[in-house]
Design a protein around this motif. Structure first.
Motif, PDB file in Angstrom:
ATOM      1  N   GLU A   1      52.262  86.426  72.595  1.00 23.09           N
ATOM      2  CA  GLU A   1      52.759  86.574  71.225  1.00 23.09           C
ATOM      3  C   GLU A   1      53.670  87.792  71.099  1.00 23.09           C
ATOM      4  N   VAL A   2      53.255  88.895  71.714  1.00 25.17           N
ATOM      5  CA  VAL A   2      54.051  90.123  71.653  1.00 25.17           C
ATOM      6  C   VAL A   2      55.406  89.916  72.311  1.00 25.17           C
ATOM      7  N   ARG A   3      55.407  89.284  73.469  1.00 28.55           N
ATOM      8  CA  ARG A   3      56.662  89.053  74.185  1.00 28.55           C
ATOM      9  C   ARG A   3      57.605  88.199  73.345  1.00 28.55           C
ATOM     10  N   GLY A   4      57.053  87.217  72.650  1.00 32.53           N
ATOM     11  CA  GLY A   4      57.874  86.392  71.778  1.00 32.53           C
ATOM     12  C   GLY A   4      58.489  87.188  70.644  1.00 32.53           C
ATOM     13  N   GLN A   5      57.741  88.167  70.117  1.00 26.94           N
ATOM     14  CA  GLN A   5      58.260  89.016  69.039  1.00 26.94           C
ATOM     15  C   GLN A   5      59.320  89.991  69.534  1.00 26.94           C
ATOM     16  N   GLN A   6      59.237  90.361  70.798  1.00 20.06           N
ATOM     17  CA  GLN A   6      60.183  91.333  71.346  1.00 20.06           C
ATOM     18  C   GLN A   6      61.571  90.743  71.575  1.00 20.06           C
TER      19      GLN A   6
ATOM     20  N   ASN B   1      61.594  73.897  83.581  1.00 20.47           N
ATOM     21  CA  ASN B   1      60.520  74.241  82.644  1.00 20.47           C
ATOM     22  C   ASN B   1      60.772  73.803  81.204  1.00 20.47           C
ATOM     23  N   GLY B   2      61.948  73.219  80.964  1.00 20.99           N
ATOM     24  CA  GLY B   2      62.266  72.824  79.606  1.00 20.99           C
ATOM     25  C   GLY B   2      62.486  74.006  78.676  1.00 20.99           C
ATOM     26  N   TRP B   3      63.076  75.098  79.216  1.00 20.12           N
ATOM     27  CA  TRP B   3      63.235  76.326  78.443  1.00 20.12           C
ATOM     28  C   TRP B   3      64.557  76.351  77.686  1.00 20.12           C
ATOM     29  N   SER B   4      64.530  76.902  76.495  1.00 19.24           N
ATOM     30  CA  SER B   4      65.739  77.240  75.756  1.00 19.24           C
ATOM     31  C   SER B   4      66.251  78.587  76.268  1.00 19.24           C
ATOM     32  N   ILE B   5      67.386  79.036  75.705  1.00 15.64           N
ATOM     33  CA  ILE B   5      67.908  80.361  76.067  1.00 15.64           C
ATOM     34  C   ILE B   5      66.856  81.433  75.795  1.00 15.64           C
ATOM     35  N   ARG B   6      66.263  81.378  74.616  1.00 16.01           N
ATOM     36  CA  ARG B   6      65.269  82.389  74.250  1.00 16.01           C
ATOM     37  C   ARG B   6      64.045  82.300  75.149  1.00 16.01           C
ATOM     38  N   ASP B   7      63.596  81.075  75.449  1.00 14.52           N
ATOM     39  CA  ASP B   7      62.448  80.913  76.350  1.00 14.52           C
ATOM     40  C   ASP B   7      62.727  81.548  77.707  1.00 14.52           C
ATOM     41  N   LEU B   8      63.942  81.340  78.206  1.00 11.28           N
ATOM     42  CA  LEU B   8      64.299  81.878  79.515  1.00 11.28           C
ATOM     43  C   LEU B   8      64.213  83.401  79.504  1.00 11.28           C
ATOM     44  N   VAL B   9      64.792  84.033  78.479  1.00  5.31           N
ATOM     45  CA  VAL B   9      64.781  85.492  78.423  1.00  5.31           C
ATOM     46  C   VAL B   9      63.348  86.017  78.287  1.00  5.31           C
ATOM     47  N   ILE B  10      62.543  85.333  77.490  1.00  8.32           N
ATOM     48  CA  ILE B  10      61.141  85.740  77.346  1.00  8.32           C
ATOM     49  C   ILE B  10      60.419  85.687  78.679  1.00  8.32           C
ATOM     50  N   ASN B  11      60.678  84.655  79.457  1.00 11.43           N
ATOM     51  CA  ASN B  11      59.906  84.432  80.689  1.00 11.43           C
ATOM     52  C   ASN B  11      60.479  85.097  81.924  1.00 11.43           C
ATOM     53  N   THR B  12      61.735  85.541  81.868  1.00 11.74           N
ATOM     54  CA  THR B  12      62.317  86.215  83.036  1.00 11.74           C
ATOM     55  C   THR B  12      62.515  87.706  82.801  1.00 11.74           C
ATOM     56  N   GLY B  13      62.321  88.166  81.557  1.00 12.62           N
ATOM     57  CA  GLY B  13      62.478  89.587  81.256  1.00 12.62           C
ATOM     58  C   GLY B  13      61.247  90.378  81.633  1.00 12.62           C
ATOM     59  N   ASN B  14      61.247  91.628  81.221  1.00  7.82           N
ATOM     60  CA  ASN B  14      60.128  92.517  81.535  1.00  7.82           C
ATOM     61  C   ASN B  14      58.839  92.019  80.897  1.00  7.82           C
ATOM     62  N   ARG B  15      57.768  92.020  81.658  1.00 12.05           N
ATOM     63  CA  ARG B  15      56.456  91.669  81.139  1.00 12.05           C
ATOM     64  C   ARG B  15      55.653  92.939  80.903  1.00 12.05           C
ATOM     65  N   GLN B  16      54.557  92.801  80.167  1.00  8.04           N
ATOM     66  CA  GLN B  16      53.671  93.949  79.992  1.00  8.04           C
ATOM     67  C   GLN B  16      53.048  94.330  81.332  1.00  8.04           C
ATOM     68  N   THR B  17      52.962  95.618  81.578  1.00  3.81           N
ATOM     69  CA  THR B  17      52.433  96.087  82.861  1.00  3.81           C
ATOM     70  C   THR B  17      50.931  95.841  82.976  1.00  3.81           C
ATOM     71  N   PHE B  18      50.193  96.218  81.938  1.00  7.54           N
ATOM     72  CA  PHE B  18      48.741  96.086  81.959  1.00  7.54           C
ATOM     73  C   PHE B  18      48.299  95.177  80.812  1.00  7.54           C
ATOM     74  N   VAL B  19      47.663  94.072  81.158  1.00  5.59           N
ATOM     75  CA  VAL B  19      47.172  93.121  80.168  1.00  5.59           C
ATOM     76  C   VAL B  19      45.724  92.811  80.500  1.00  5.59           C
ATOM     77  N   GLY B  20      44.829  93.027  79.538  1.00  7.87           N
ATOM     78  CA  GLY B  20      43.427  92.711  79.812  1.00  7.87           C
ATOM     79  C   GLY B  20      42.491  93.448  78.872  1.00  7.87           C
ATOM     80  N   SER B  21      41.219  93.334  79.169  1.00 10.79           N
ATOM     81  CA  SER B  21      40.212  94.076  78.419  1.00 10.79           C
ATOM     82  C   SER B  21      40.337  95.556  78.757  1.00 10.79           C
ATOM     83  N   PRO B  22      39.776  96.450  77.965  1.00  4.24           N
ATOM     84  CA  PRO B  22      39.829  97.879  78.298  1.00  4.24           C
ATOM     85  C   PRO B  22      39.314  98.179  79.699  1.00  4.24           C
TER      86      PRO B  22
END
Length: 458
Positions: free
Chosen positions: A290-295, A361-382
């Motif tokens: 969700e965050v990546r989509g907002q970014q 993958n059936g990606w749009s322009i925005r989907d491509l940028v979301i999925n090939t751009g920078n991802r969050q480094t740490f994702v998980g529980s504390p």
């Protein structure tokens, strides 16, 4: 005998205007009001972080005559903000990015020496260069410097600043407070520098500061940047987010220190890192999507694609397919300010690869940028995030991390409240500050007057 565990260094990057920011979130606050900076700094200090870091932007980013959507909030002056934060914090280091291409050594050295005095020894300088004509239009010199020359100027700039910092040796007294009579060393603050880029002489008017001189950071990843860091920086940022990439970068840069007469503990490797926390790893992964989509807004996605295509794509629908035309290969680039640096060495090949990914993958322009751009480094529980950070540091993939939350100013709070206590339980992060200066937080020795200037000049 078992090896003692390394201590983790943590810092906080004020999100401001960058590609991690989710300024549209209802929880997001101002990026320019002082209350946001103060909240962020106080959170970092109660979590016992080493320092707060401010990036710098000397011009709003624009493309095709339009300002990027992430830059509409503006960029306040770094020194002004850090000086104000010195008054509302006691131990937190205060790190600012200041450009060596469009400034002068005397004014920058004076500002940092003043900040170090005002903060009681907590100042740090991230030395950066600028290669673009776009930013240069704001300054009297204009234009840009080729890569080799901008690093040459940066090295001499830093060496000159060190000469200024060291022009006071710590024991000069210029006037008797009772009588007003001048006493002792008449050479206090005197300096002369003649070089390729600077020919200055005079008297530096700020006495030697609590740290001697500010902690020096460097952010370049090129061959020149790594050598620059190895020769005279106290810490270098890293952009590598995987364990193996981090270990290779760590070994490479630390391996360069010996030829400058330095030991591995005299340079810290601190990657920037984003994070998303959830009660479970699964919840965090969903939130990260969700965050990546907002970014990545539609406008941001099109601008990102224009870096590769080098043509105006404003007529394309960001929710539609990628352009079927090839990129324009030219030294003249649509993204003004980046004309002299090719972000993608083979844009035609990149465009072909991206089209294949989108079709598969059936990606749009925005989907491509979301999925090939920078991802969050740490994702998980504390617990997952604390364990992963510890693993990176113990494996010599970093000495710690500079955390960049996606919400301003409260985005750091969950990390401070939920992850820091777990790192403390693991025995790898302080529960209280042991020193008062940033050098003490980072385990760096107080510099001898003159040593930095000699090393930088060499």
């Amino acid at each position: 005998m078992s090896k003692s565990k390394k201590q983790v260094h943590l810092a906080a990057h004020f999100p401001g205007v960058n590609n991690t920011t989710v300024w549209s979130d209802p929880e997001a606050g101002s990026h320019i009001e002082f209350s946001s900076f103060a909240h962020f700094a106080r959170t970092a200090e109660r979590a016992k972080f080493d320092f707060l870091f401010l990036a710098e932007g000397l011009r709003l980013r624009e493309q095709g005559g339009e300002i990027y959507d992430l830059d509409v909030v503006g960029r306040p002056d770094t020194f002004t903000v850090l000086a104000a934060l010195a008054a509302v914090t006691d131990r937190l280091g205060l790190t600012g990015t200041i450009n060596s291409t469009f400034n002068e050594p005397y004014e920058v050295a004076r500002q940092f020496a003043s900040l170090d005095h005002l903060s009681g020894g907590r100042a740090a300088w991230n030395v950066v260069t600028s290669w673009d004509a776009f930013t240069g239009e704001n300054f009297r010199r204009g234009g840009f410097l080729p890569q080799g020359e901008r690093y040459s100027r940066a090295k001499e700039f830093l060496a000159t600043a060190h000469e200024l910092f060291d022009s006071w040796h710590g024991d000069e007294i210029l006037a008797d407070r009772a009588t007003g009579a001048f006493l002792r060393d008449a050479k206090a603050g005197a300096f002369t520098h003649q070089g390729q880029h600077f020919d200055i002489h005079g008297r530096f008017n700020v006495p030697r500061s609590p740290q001697g001189r500010p902690v020096i950071f460097q952010a370049g990843d090129s061959e020149e940047g790594r050598e620059f860091a190895a020769s005279d920086a106290d810490a270098i940022f890293s952009r590598y987010a995987t364990l193996e990439e981090g270990r290779r970068f760590y070994a490479d840069v630390k391996g360069r220190l010996a030829k400058y007469g330095r030991t591995p503990d005299q340079l810290l490797i601190l990657p920037a890192a984003t994070f998303v926390l959830g009660d479970t790893d699964e919840e965090a992964a969903e939130l990260a999507r969700e965050v990546r989509g907002q970014q990545v807004s539609g406008a941001t996605a099109l601008k990102h694609l224009e870096f590769v295509w080098n043509r105006d794509l404003s007529a394309y629908d960001p929710e539609g397919p990628l352009p079927d035309v090839d990129p324009v290969v030219s030294e003249e680039h649509i993204s003004r300010g980046r004309a002299q640096v090719r972000m993608y060495r083979d844009p035609v090949a990149i465009a072909r690869e991206w089209r294949e990914l989108a079709e598969t993958n059936g990606w749009s322009i925005r989907d491509l940028v979301i999925n090939t751009g920078n991802r969050q480094t740490f994702v998980g529980s504390p617990d997952t995030v604390a364990r992963t950070i510890d693993e990176f540091v113990q494996a010599d993939a970093s000495d710690g991390f500079i955390l960049v939350p996606h919400i301003t100013p409260g985005g750091l709070d969950p990390f401070a409240d939920r992850v820091v206590p777990l790192l403390q339980e693991r025995g790898v992060f302080r529960t209280e500050y042991e020193g008062t200066t940033l050098r003490e937080h980072l385990g760096l020795a107080h510099p001898d007057a003159g040593a930095g200037a000699e090393r930088a000049a060499s």
